[in-house]
Every structure is written in C-alpha cells, then in structure tokens.
Design a protein around this motif. Structure first.
Motif, PDB file in Angstrom:
ATOM      1  N   GLY A 175       0.850  -1.181   0.000  1.00  0.00           N
ATOM      2  CA  GLY A 175       0.000   0.000   0.000  1.00  0.00           C
ATOM      3  C   GLY A 175       0.887   1.231   0.000  1.00  0.00           C
ATOM      4  N   THR A 203       0.962   5.504   0.585  1.00  0.00           N
ATOM      5  CA  THR A 203       0.392   6.804   0.933  1.00  0.00           C
ATOM      6  C   THR A 203       1.434   7.848   0.587  1.00  0.00           C
ATOM      7  N   THR A 248      -5.585   3.158   2.140  1.00  0.00           N
ATOM      8  CA  THR A 248      -4.443   2.319   1.777  1.00  0.00           C
ATOM      9  C   THR A 248      -4.588   0.907   2.332  1.00  0.00           C
ATOM     10  N   LEU A 249      -5.274   0.790   3.473  1.00  0.00           N
ATOM     11  CA  LEU A 249      -5.382  -0.514   4.144  1.00  0.00           C
ATOM     12  C   LEU A 249      -6.530  -1.372   3.628  1.00  0.00           C
ATOM     13  N   ILE A 273       3.649  -1.198   3.760  1.00  0.00           N
ATOM     14  CA  ILE A 273       3.071   0.115   3.476  1.00  0.00           C
ATOM     15  C   ILE A 273       4.199   1.138   3.322  1.00  0.00           C
TER      16      ILE A 273
END
Length: 323
Positions: free
Chosen positions: A83, A85, A152-153, A160
């Motif tokens: 993911g 961010t 994102t999760l 991540i």
C-alpha cells in the motif's frame, strides 16, 4: 530465517545526466519500521516510487525484491501486497469519507458486502465513523491523513510506504499518526517511512538510513547513528567537595568544573562505557550525586552526514539523567 520485506541491491536511477540514486543497498526486515532520511531532492520519493513499482529502476540496478517477489519479473505480485500513501493526499474531497473508502474497495474488486464491511471497520479503527457521511473536503488535515491511510489498508497490504505522512500536521495530529503507525507494525505490517522530521524517525524507526547525493551515507538504529557523531559525554555532579576532589583524582582525564563540583568525561553513552566509569568510582569508594548522559541527537547526525550547514543543530542535546 524469514525473508526481508524489502531487499534492494545496487539500486540506481538517473534522469539524463542527473544521477538520483547511485547504487544504494537497503534491507527492511518484516514487521519493522524503516525510515529513509535525506535533504530535499536527495531521492527519497524516487526510492519509494521504484519500490512501489511506480517508476522503473535503471537496468544497471541489482536484484530488488519486495514482499518476496522480484520487482522486475513480477511487479503485479508486488503491487498486490503493498500500500502507498504519498506526499499528497489521494482523498477525493468532493465525496464523503465513506464513499472514498467504498471507491477503494471497488478498485480492489471486493464484493459489495465485503467492501462495506471493510470500509466500516477501517472508518471505526481510524475514528472517522462520525464524519463518514460528510464530504472529505470538510475534514481537517489530520482527518484527511487518517482517511488516506485507511484507504491504503483496504487491500490488507503487508508492506506500506508512507512518504512524509505527517507533513503539515499539527503536533497533536502528528502524535496521533505515530500511534497509528505503531499499531500497524504491532499487527505485523512493515512500514517504509520517509520523513523530514528527525524526531519522527527517532520516535518510530527500528532502523534509519540517511540518503545523501544519491548514496546511503549511514544506516543503523537511532542510537547507533548518534554514536557516529563526536560530542557525547557523561557529567558527574557532587554536593560534597571532598567527594568531588577524590573523584577528580580517580578520573584524571575528566574536565573539571570546580564551581559546580562537576566532572565531564567523553563517552558514547553505551552501557559498557557507563559501567566502566561507575566501576572506577566504586573502586575508589566514591558515589556521585548525579550522573547525566549527553548524546548527540539525530539533528547532529543529519547535518554531519549530509554536510548541511545552513541549519544549526539543536543547542540542547538529548540527555538522560540518573540520580
């Protein structure tokens, strides 16, 4: 032994004649927080973009594996397990927080019922349930960042990438984000963090790498990096003048402050170094009233490793006092 979450050997990236990454090596163990520091323009975001498959590395790069998959041979498998961010929020301000979450669930091809369940759980986890029906444009900066990470999760990534996730947040929101990051790692997620806040790396990261001029200048734990920089010392203070004089005789290499009845000895602050000093005092039958360990902080490390002299280091080093 388990494979590392991320392993990159000889990572290189150039744009024309400009070399951005000049053969860097990174290893990030699973379930840890790895922080990449560096001046603006050092290439931190380029590293994130390459490891998250957004940008291709130069052909001269060595092997790169993310989540156990070869980055070049199987980028789709890498994407399925990560993911991202970025520095700029992916939140759509024209729709609600819940709609942002459901949109992300659709992008992950989750069934409608499953998508709603996951969205509701994540909104609750990030304390956004009360605001879920409001347009995201009305959210504060901290709320938008929480929503960004919640989105994102949705795909349940095990790795991540957080590219400067707290830039622009107020101190309270920043500390809230730190707690969220810690909780992610507790659940087994690996976090690759870039940040401009040295305190953030000091607070969160298990391991830190300092990127400068396309190369890794140094890496290790925060404490290991601090020990690279000279200036650490131990200060012993006494209230009894006789004990002070006896200690000065026993520790002849110490710098004396007769007015404050204090001695100062160079030290890296390690347990072994402290034990040596205390053992010498015990042998002489002397007890200090106060022992203070002064160590350089990450600001000092950053400026020393990057050669940045435009911003002074902190006047007060970090210190731990033992009475």
């Amino acid at each position: 032994m388990t494979d590392p979450a991320i392993a990159a050997n000889g990572l290189r990236k150039s744009y024309g004649d400009k070399v951005v990454l000049d053969g860097i090596d990174l290893v990030v163990p699973q379930g840890t927080i790895f922080s990449l520091l560096g001046p603006n323009g050092a290439g931190k975001t380029t590293v994130v973009n390459i490891l998250s498959t957004l940008v291709s590395p130069d052909p001269a790069s060595g092997a790169i594996r993310v989540g156990g998959h070869d980055l070049g041979a199987d980028p789709q498998a890498v994407r399925a397990g990560i993911g991202v961010t970025g520095q700029f929020s992916a939140v759509d301000g024209l729709i609600t927080g819940e709609e942002n979450m459901l949109l992300m669930a659709d992008l992950h091809h989750l069934p409608k019922t499953e998508g709603r369940r996951v969205a509701a759980e994540l909104l609750e986890r990030f304390d956004l349930t009360a605001a879920a029906g409001k347009p995201a444009s009305t959210y504060s900066g901290g709320m938008k960042r929480r929503l960004d990470i919640a989105m994102t999760l949705v795909g349940n990534p095990r790795i991540i990438f957080l590219d400067e996730p707290t830039t622009g947040l107020d101190p309270r929101s920043r500390h809230t984000m730190w707690q969220i990051i810690r909780e992610l790692v507790t659940s087994g997620v690996t976090v690759f963090l870039t940040t401009q806040y040295l305190e953030e790396a000091d607070q969160l990261a298990d391991r830190i790498a300092v990127l400068n001029n396309g190369r890794i200048a140094a890496q290790g734990s925060a404490e290991e990096l601090k020990r690279l920089i000279p200036g650490g010392h131990v200060r012993l203070r006494f209230t009894d003048p006789d004990a002070y004089r006896s200690a000065a005789a026993a520790l002849r290499e110490a710098a004396r402050d007769d007015e404050a009845l204090a001695l100062q000895l160079p030290s890296d602050g390690s347990q072994r170094a402290l034990r040596t000093i205390v053992d010498r005092l015990d042998t002489a039958g002397i007890e200090a009233d106060e022992l203070t360990v002064h160590t350089p902080d990450l600001d000092d490390v950053f400026f020393a490793l990057t050669g940045d002299t435009t911003v002074p280091s902190q006047a007060d080093p970090t210190k731990e006092t033992v009475r």
